[in-house]
Design an enzyme around this catalytic site. Structure first.
Site, PDB file in Angstrom:
ATOM      1  N   ASN A 118     130.851  52.918  99.060  1.00 53.50           N
ATOM      2  CA  ASN A 118     132.121  53.097  97.996  1.00 53.50           C
ATOM      3  C   ASN A 118     133.748  52.491  98.507  1.00 53.50           C
ATOM      4  OD1 ASN A 118     132.423  53.932  95.197  1.00 53.50           O
ATOM      5  ND2 ASN A 118     134.086  54.762  96.373  1.00 53.50           N
ATOM      6  N   GLU A 119     133.924  51.642  97.769  1.00 53.43           N
ATOM      7  CA  GLU A 119     135.581  51.078  98.458  1.00 53.43           C
ATOM      8  C   GLU A 119     135.404  51.154 100.085  1.00 53.43           C
ATOM      9  OE1 GLU A 119     138.233  53.304  95.881  1.00 53.43           O
ATOM     10  OE2 GLU A 119     137.909  51.545  94.510  1.00 53.43           O
ATOM     11  N   TYR A 158     142.085  49.337  88.490  1.00 56.56           N
ATOM     12  CA  TYR A 158     142.550  50.395  87.603  1.00 56.56           C
ATOM     13  C   TYR A 158     144.146  50.126  87.500  1.00 56.56           C
ATOM     14  CZ  TYR A 158     138.584  53.406  88.899  1.00 56.56           C
ATOM     15  OH  TYR A 158     137.434  53.887  89.120  1.00 56.56           O
ATOM     16  N   TYR A 188     126.558  57.112  89.825  1.00 60.52           N
ATOM     17  CA  TYR A 188     126.629  57.659  91.150  1.00 60.52           C
ATOM     18  C   TYR A 188     125.687  58.780  91.426  1.00 60.52           C
ATOM     19  CZ  TYR A 188     131.499  56.231  92.701  1.00 60.52           C
ATOM     20  OH  TYR A 188     132.642  55.736  93.165  1.00 60.52           O
ATOM     21  N   TYR A 214     138.622  62.897  81.869  1.00 58.37           N
ATOM     22  CA  TYR A 214     138.966  61.409  82.105  1.00 58.37           C
ATOM     23  C   TYR A 214     139.903  60.483  81.119  1.00 58.37           C
ATOM     24  CZ  TYR A 214     138.824  58.269  86.066  1.00 58.37           C
ATOM     25  OH  TYR A 214     138.994  57.285  87.441  1.00 58.37           O
ATOM     26  N   GLU A 226     133.981  48.799  89.161  1.00 55.42           N
ATOM     27  CA  GLU A 226     134.799  49.802  88.519  1.00 55.42           C
ATOM     28  C   GLU A 226     136.005  49.332  87.803  1.00 55.42           C
ATOM     29  OE1 GLU A 226     135.915  53.516  90.827  1.00 55.42           O
ATOM     30  OE2 GLU A 226     133.665  53.294  91.910  1.00 55.42           O
ATOM     31  N   ASN A 257     133.123  59.258  96.842  1.00 52.18           N
ATOM     32  CA  ASN A 257     134.512  59.469  96.138  1.00 52.18           C
ATOM     33  C   ASN A 257     134.418  60.237  94.978  1.00 52.18           C
ATOM     34  OD1 ASN A 257     137.260  59.087  97.420  1.00 52.18           O
ATOM     35  ND2 ASN A 257     137.760  58.403  95.464  1.00 52.18           N
ATOM     36  N   ALA A 258     134.808  59.727  93.915  1.00 48.27           N
ATOM     37  CA  ALA A 258     134.323  60.136  92.554  1.00 48.27           C
ATOM     38  C   ALA A 258     135.010  61.478  92.310  1.00 48.27           C
ATOM     39  CB  ALA A 258     132.940  60.258  92.363  1.00 48.27           C
ATOM     40  N   GLU A 259     135.968  61.920  93.313  1.00 46.30           N
ATOM     41  CA  GLU A 259     136.720  63.158  92.780  1.00 46.30           C
ATOM     42  C   GLU A 259     135.775  64.355  92.870  1.00 46.30           C
ATOM     43  OE1 GLU A 259     138.741  60.112  92.232  1.00 46.30           O
ATOM     44  OE2 GLU A 259     137.936  60.682  90.261  1.00 46.30           O
TER      45      GLU A 259
END
Ligand code: IPT
Length: 944
Positions: A185-186, A241, A82, A341, A274, A126-128
């Protein structure tokens, strides 16, 4: 599989040897293409097995190299990256790509290491991360983000105009590492095809000529999938996920589905963009639980099932290394400082049992080329219904891949079965065993180097041609029996060097039967084929192998904690490897001598055709105890006579935010250019004497608080408002707090001081401004029982004056941050003996010296153990490396990465404790997290 950058690696190596800089751009260009099976480079199929890495979560270029070398050593062929817009842009038109934000240097590194890169510049990621990667200033840009609205369009084109040229010059097509470019992203809610189309066209116009991809959320039921129609990309991928993010229940199995990547396009490979390889710790269970939830059993079962069920040849494992939400990088609602993570490589860069599993799988998918082009075929029948099979085959070579695992995914029983297997080389009865949540990919009809593998019930880890021999590593579970059948024109001679291996010969088939235990070694020669060294290990012993490329061909290393790099010159193998303890090293290489770290290693030649020697481990290290703490009171803003005349007057009556203010004037911090960290407000009024309370509203993000003083007297605190969305746009009265006002006399000038935490900006997952553009800071303020006029001034971190080295997310608006108390030079007068913190801000500082051995890698953490109603912001040499939430947990260890941490010299620690009440000062200590002997880079320094 061809590595695009081998040429460049050689050039770089030579250049280092000759001490001249390597040319910036490789001259060899390549062609990238794709079909329904896979990507190809110069017509050769590529299995893209990449691990996600966030450079912005590791503020140290030197450690980027360490982590990327570790990723490569696990057999990953690429990285997924990213790029975080907000990390580079503090204000409109202001961008920074230097130092820890140097994306060029990052891509140079992937190129040098021969890793492909899938670059994902968003604009939304996104990616927190705060704002999902959007810069905070975008909140003041009118027009819905992630749409074709002109306001947003102007903003993201500005970003793409900066980042696209960097990416473009690193493409494989120009001799670099970038093999694909991911847009958005999504993007599955509130979508706008014009916007998607523009991202695609803008990339092409910037010279991006590698395939453009997208990562769709979850499955094809989320539409559009961007596989066709307006806004379509070249290679549509899917994020999956299957294990969820419920780390507190690590034994669950696939609560979010079977994890089988769907084919979205007939013209492009199946792309697991992902694929879950860890988890965010939503419930603060601690990342070790997340690592269990997504541990080796999960990776075995789900990844192998997915490989064979989906035929995917492109993978991005999220995350290979998670890193740290240092500064104010993190998104406020779902993460804390550590973004470990539960990944294969920990936040402190240590390799886990998940890493070993990745290595077994990564080496396999890389070595066995027929995997790059497969179709589903009928699977061999299993005579035990508890054991299920699924198969694919390569239409060109006929090579078959059979998945063997329990028919019931959740089953934990131990079952055996016999497969009736029609291989390309004949029909066989093949005994298999599945113990618990295991899964195996068995191969038949495979040209393994110069050998012909008829079938094996052991799994292939890797095989290489080394000095004229085939060296193959197979593995199985310890204690399980296995068989391998190889075909020869005439009966070869077989020598069993180690292990209990029975051989038989029947009609061209050499059959080896054994129980997986330790490491069996078998030499096969004659039979019309090149000699073979067959090494059959267990999960543990196979994981001891490392595979490295050299200009003299691949080499295998057994032992050491990590083999990073090798070079053959003449008869000597130069090795760069880490050790955690003294122990054996064995190398299979075209060499007769071994040199590690410049030191010749005494070796003997083994019957296996290898060299064996011993390497030393690291010396023990001690870290200094932290002493000499100094204290300084840090909230002078609460004093009635504090001079706030230079602060910004909050006088706006309108805002671009879709979330309306509760009262006017607008007090939103971002509207006045204060984006990150704490914000101070001072509200002045002339009392009427009738005041009963002040009613405030503030938005902080989850678990945030704000604190209030009247004329220097602490009135208390309240919880700040959290994420808004379209269902509850303003969370009815966000973050309300009523603070009684007593003792005010008519005509008396009074001042309220309010300190508001800002834990970061919401993401924009659903592409609705209500959520992302939710303001931070005070959103309402009114006196009760009085009509006195309240005028507000505001102070925070100025978006136009951010730290040029540490970037826009490093500091907030605490007094000490504005005055530089967090910086190495921020000591001086005003500091005294440590005192316990009271409500508000207290700073603590000390210094320490390190002199770690230069040939050892010793990750260091700052360990907090105190409990109490406070949050502590920690600065190392000015770098804001985290936030200890003593009142919430779960994190106690904060990694101090080398770079910000001077391993040889003086270091300054500064800690800003924001206490919610009276508390105690519990000084943290340094802690050693690991210790390895290493060969300091670069390898080019090794003698020729
Ligand atoms: C997926 C995002 O694409 C990624 O940026 C990150 O947020 C990840 O989740 C969770 O860590 S979204 C998927 C869970 C639906």
């Amino acid at each position: 599989m061809r590595r695009p950058a081998v040429g460049l690696v050689l050039v770089a190596l030579l250049a280092t040897l000759l001490s001249v800089p390597a040319p910036a751009v490789a001259t060899r260009t390549h062609e990238v293409s794709y079909d329904r099976y896979s990507l190809s480079v110069d017509g050769e199929r590529v299995l893209l097995w990449s691990g996600e890495f966030h450079y912005f979560r590791l503020p140290s270029q030197r450690l980027w190299r360490d982590v990327l070398e570790k990723i490569r050593a696990a057999g990953f062929t690429g990285v997924s990256l990213y790029v975080n817009w907000g990390y580079h842009s503090p204000a409109p038109g202001e961008y920074d790509f230097t130092g820890v934000r140097d994306v060029d240097a990052l891509l140079d590194l992937t190129e040098e290491l021969g890793l492909y890169a899938v670059v994902r510049p968003g604009p939304y990621i996104n990616a927190e991360v705060s704002g999902g990667g959007f810069p905070a200033w975008l909140k003041q840009v009118p027009g819905r983000a992630r749409s074709s609205d002109p306001g947003y369009t102007r903003a993201y084109r500005e970003w793409l105009a900066r980042i696209n040229p960097i990416i473009a010059r690193h493409q494989v097509t120009r001799g670099g590492s970038v093999i694909a470019y991911n847009v958005e992203n999504e993007y599955a809610a509130n979508t706008d095809a014009t916007y998607m189309r523009d991202l695609y066209d803008t990339a092409r116009a910037a010279g991006i000529d590698v395939p453009i991809t997208h990562n769709q959320c979850c499955d094809a039921s989320w539409t559009p999938t961007w596989a066709s129609g307006p806004g379509a990309v070249d290679i549509p991928g899917v994020d999956d996920y299957p294990q969820s993010f419920e780390c507190q229940t690590p034994d669950v199995w696939g609560p979010w589905g079977p994890g089988l990547t769907e084919r979205l396009s007939d013209h492009a490979p199946v792309y697991a963009a992902e694929y879950q390889a860890g988890a965010i710790d939503l419930n603060r269970a601690g990342y070790d639980r997340c690592r269990e939830l997504t541990g080796p059993a999960y990776l075995r079962y789900f990844t192998k099932s997915n490989l064979i069920a989906s035929g995917a040849t492109m993978f991005g494992f999220y995350m290979a290394f998670g890193g740290t939400n240092w500064g104010w990088l993190g998104q406020p609602n779902d993460v804390y400082t550590s973004y470990d993570y539960g990944a294969a490589i920990t936040e402190s860069r240590q390799l886990t049992d998940k890493y070993a599993e990745f290595k077994r799988q990564g080496y396999f998918v890389r070595a066995v080329e027929p995997l790059t082009r497969t179709d589903p075929v009928a699977a061999p029948a299993s005579d035990n219904p508890a054991v299920g099979t699924l198969a694919r085959a390569n239409p060109d070579t006929g090579t078959q891949f059979v998945l063997v695992r329990h028919s019931d995914p959740a089953s934990t029983t131990d079952d055996v079965s016999t497969l009736d297997w029609s291989t390309p080389d004949g029909r066989y009865r093949v005994p298999v065993r599945v113990d618990g949540r295991d899964a195996k990919i068995l191969v038949a009809g495979y040209d393994l180097g110069g050998q012909r593998l008829v079938w094996s019930s052991s799994e292939i880890m890797t095989h290489e041609r080394i000095a004229g021999r085939d060296v193959a590593v197979l593995h199985g579970r310890a204690g399980e029996s296995g068989s391998t059948v190889l075909r020869y024109a005439t009966r070869p001679s077989v020598r069993v060097l180690a292990g209990d291996v029975r051989t038989s010969w029947h009609d061209g088939d050499l059959r080896l039967d054994y129980t997986h235990s330790g490491l069996a070694r078998v030499l096969v020669s004659g039979g019309g084929r090149p000699p073979l060294t067959l090494l059959v290990g267990t999960e543990q012993t196979s994981a001891e192998f490392w595979r490295l490329d050299t200009e003299a061909g691949p080499v295998l290393v057994r032992g050491t904690a990590l083999a990073r790099d090798a070079r053959v010159s003449g008869q000597t193998l130069h090795l760069r490897a880490d050790t955690a303890e003294p122990g054996e090293v064995e190398v299979f290489a075209p060499a007769r001598r071994l040199v590690v770290g410049g030191e010749p290693v005494r070796v003997r030649s083994t019957a296996s055709g290898s060299l064996s020697g011993r390497l030393a481990g690291p010396d023990p290290v001690d870290l200094p105890r932290l002493t000499g703490w100094r204290h300084r009171a840090g909230s002078p803003e609460t004093a009635p006579d504090f001079d706030d005349s230079a602060w910004t007057v909050a006088d706006h009556t309108t805002s671009t935010s879709p979330v309306p203010p509760v009262t006017l004037p607008v007090l939103f911090a971002g509207d006045y250019g204060f984006d990150h960290g704490h914000v101070w407000y001072r509200g002045h009024f002339t009392a009427t004497g009738t005041e009963t309370a002040v009613n405030l509203n503030a938005i902080t993000g989850k678990n945030g608080v704000y604190q209030v003083w009247l004329d220097g007297r602490y009135l208390g605190r309240a919880a700040g408002g959290t994420q808004a969305d379209s269902d509850a746009p303003v969370n009815p009265a966000p973050g309300p707090g009523t603070f009684p006002l007593t003792g005010l006399r008519a005509g008396q000038p009074a001042v309220l001081s309010v300190l508001v935490e800002n834990l970061g900006h919401n993401d924009d997952w659903t592409a609705e401004d209500m959520r992302f553009k939710q303001p931070r800071g005070l959103v309402g303020a009114a006196l009760a029982g009085s009509d006195a006029a309240l005028t507000w001034r505001i102070q925070g971190a100025d978006r136009h004056a951010t730290d040029p080295v540490r970037g826009p997310l490093n500091t907030g608006g605490l007094y000490g941050e504005r005055a530089g108390w967090h910086l190495p030079g921020g000591g001086g007068p005003g500091w005294g003996a440590p005192r316990d913190p009271g409500p508000g801000v207290s700073w603590y500082r000390t210094t320490f010296r390190l002199d770690l051995p230069r040939d050892q890698d010793v990750p260091v953490a700052l360990r907090f153990t105190g409990t109490g109603p406070y949050r502590a912001q920690l600065y190392l040499n000015g770098w804001n490396l985290g936030r200890y939430t003593a009142d919430l947990g779960p994190q106690h260890d904060f990694v101090l990465p080398a770079g910000p941490l001077r391993e040889h010299g003086p270091n300054t620690l500064a800690i800003a404790v924001v206490a919610l009440d009276e508390s105690t000062w519990d000084a943290p200590e340094l802690a050693v997290l690991a210790n390895h002997r290493i060969v300091p880079p670069p390898i080019g320094r090794l003698p020729k």
